[in-house]
Design an enzyme around this catalytic site. Structure first.
Site, PDB file in Angstrom:
ATOM      1  N   LYS A   1       0.802  -1.222   0.000  1.00 61.41           N
ATOM      2  CA  LYS A   1       0.000   0.000   0.000  1.00 61.41           C
ATOM      3  C   LYS A   1       0.840   1.281   0.000  1.00 61.41           C
ATOM      4  O   LYS A   1       0.377   2.318  -0.494  1.00 61.41           O
ATOM      5  CB  LYS A   1      -0.973  -0.001   1.182  1.00 61.41           C
ATOM      6  CG  LYS A   1      -2.068  -1.051   1.057  1.00 61.41           C
ATOM      7  CD  LYS A   1      -3.081  -0.936   2.177  1.00 61.41           C
ATOM      8  CE  LYS A   1      -4.177  -1.975   2.047  1.00 61.41           C
ATOM      9  NZ  LYS A   1      -5.219  -1.821   3.079  1.00 61.41           N
TER      10      LYS A   1
ATOM     11  N   ASP B   1     -10.402   2.613   2.000  1.00 62.31           N
ATOM     12  CA  ASP B   1     -10.639   2.188   3.379  1.00 62.31           C
ATOM     13  C   ASP B   1     -11.301   3.301   4.179  1.00 62.31           C
ATOM     14  O   ASP B   1     -12.166   3.051   5.027  1.00 62.31           O
ATOM     15  CB  ASP B   1      -9.325   1.790   4.053  1.00 62.31           C
ATOM     16  CG  ASP B   1      -8.757   0.485   3.534  1.00 62.31           C
ATOM     17  OD1 ASP B   1      -9.556  -0.370   3.103  1.00 62.31           O
ATOM     18  OD2 ASP B   1      -7.528   0.310   3.551  1.00 62.31           O
TER      19      ASP B   1
END
Length: 282
Positions: free
Chosen positions: A72, A109
């Site tokens: 990420k 997210d």
């Protein structure tokens, strides 16, 4: 037979890259494509060469990729542009290839957490106690603070929580015991790994710390009903299981890839089926 080439040419490929072969996103995205009759498909890729995978995405014209840990942060310098919120969070979990071929990174997210909580209560003005200081906690903190929550972070390693709070206006940090004993929060979010079956199935919070009428959200989804959520229900709190954030972050990915609203019911059913297979009831 004569139609096969044209059908194949119209098929848009999306997927995910991870070190691990299991992808819950695959089942949700495929269910969404089927529900809307979209000419998309989704393939989870096991990747050990991140730069090579991104080169392949460009060469093959892949529309979108979900990005899992440990990539990420590593993926960010490989992209052409980063969404402002993803840049603030410092992590990308979604890459979208535009019509011009440029790759742009997003973090879904944060919006996943916001949408999951908004199903139960308004976020503006909510006093939120967020447990944890990992990558998920960082995304949730930015998402909820951006939606107007008053945020307190607590973690066993205080310095990690302070590192997150420094980048969020108005956020504060407390010791874990102090935070749990306080009565000035409306929402409790568990963004730690405690509660996972294969990590530590216990609750991160003593049951007596949970007050009736508060909202308790657990991002753990294996199992769907964690010890924390069971305790919260016994105490008369409202609960949000980890599948809701997982669903909504995938739904936002779906919207970025397809340009249409995600069919939540179909995607949720697919997610629940996969979770039940991964973590059968005991």
């Amino acid at each position: 037979m004569s139609n096969a080439p044209s059908l194949a040419a119209r098929l848009t490929l999306c997927g995910s890259i991870s070190l691990y072969p299991v992808s819950l996103g695959s089942s949700m995205h495929l269910a969404g494509y089927r529900a809307l009759g979209l000419p998309f498909t989704y393939v989870p890729f096991r990747v050990t060469d991140l730069a090579g995978a991104i080169t392949g995405m460009r060469a093959l014209g892949i529309r979108g990729l979900g990005i899992s840990m440990p990539y990420k942060q590593e993926i960010m310098p490989l992209l052409d542009a980063i969404d402002a919120q993803a840049a603030q969070i410092g992590a990308v979990n979604t890459v979208v290839r535009g019509e011009d071929g440029r790759l742009r990174g997003y973090n879904t997210d944060a919006v996943g957490a916001v949408r999951a909580l908004e199903e139960v209560r308004a976020i503006q003005g909510a006093r939120v106690l967020l447990l944890g200081a990992g990558g998920a906690a960082r995304a949730i903190a930015h998402g909820l603070a951006g939606a107007g929550a008053s945020l307190v972070l607590a973690n066993r390693t205080r310095e990690k929580a302070e590192a997150i709070a420094q980048g969020i206006e108005g956020a504060s940090v407390r010791g874990l015991d102090e935070a749990l004993s306080a009565s000035d929060w409306d929402v409790l979010v568990n963004a730690t790994s405690k509660g996972m079956l294969d990590v530590d199935p216990g609750s991160p919070v003593p049951e007596e710390a949970i007050r009736p009428g508060t909202v308790v959200m657990d991002i753990v989804y294996k199992p769907i009903e964690t010890e924390l959520l069971r305790a919260a229900e016994r105490r008369g709190a409202r609960t949000i299981h980890g599948g809701r954030m997982l669903l909504h972050q995938a739904a936002r990915q779906f919207e970025l890839y397809t340009g249409v609203a995600a069919p939540l019911e179909a995607m949720d059913a697919a997610l629940r089926e996969q979770i039940s297979l991964l973590a059968p009831a005991r």
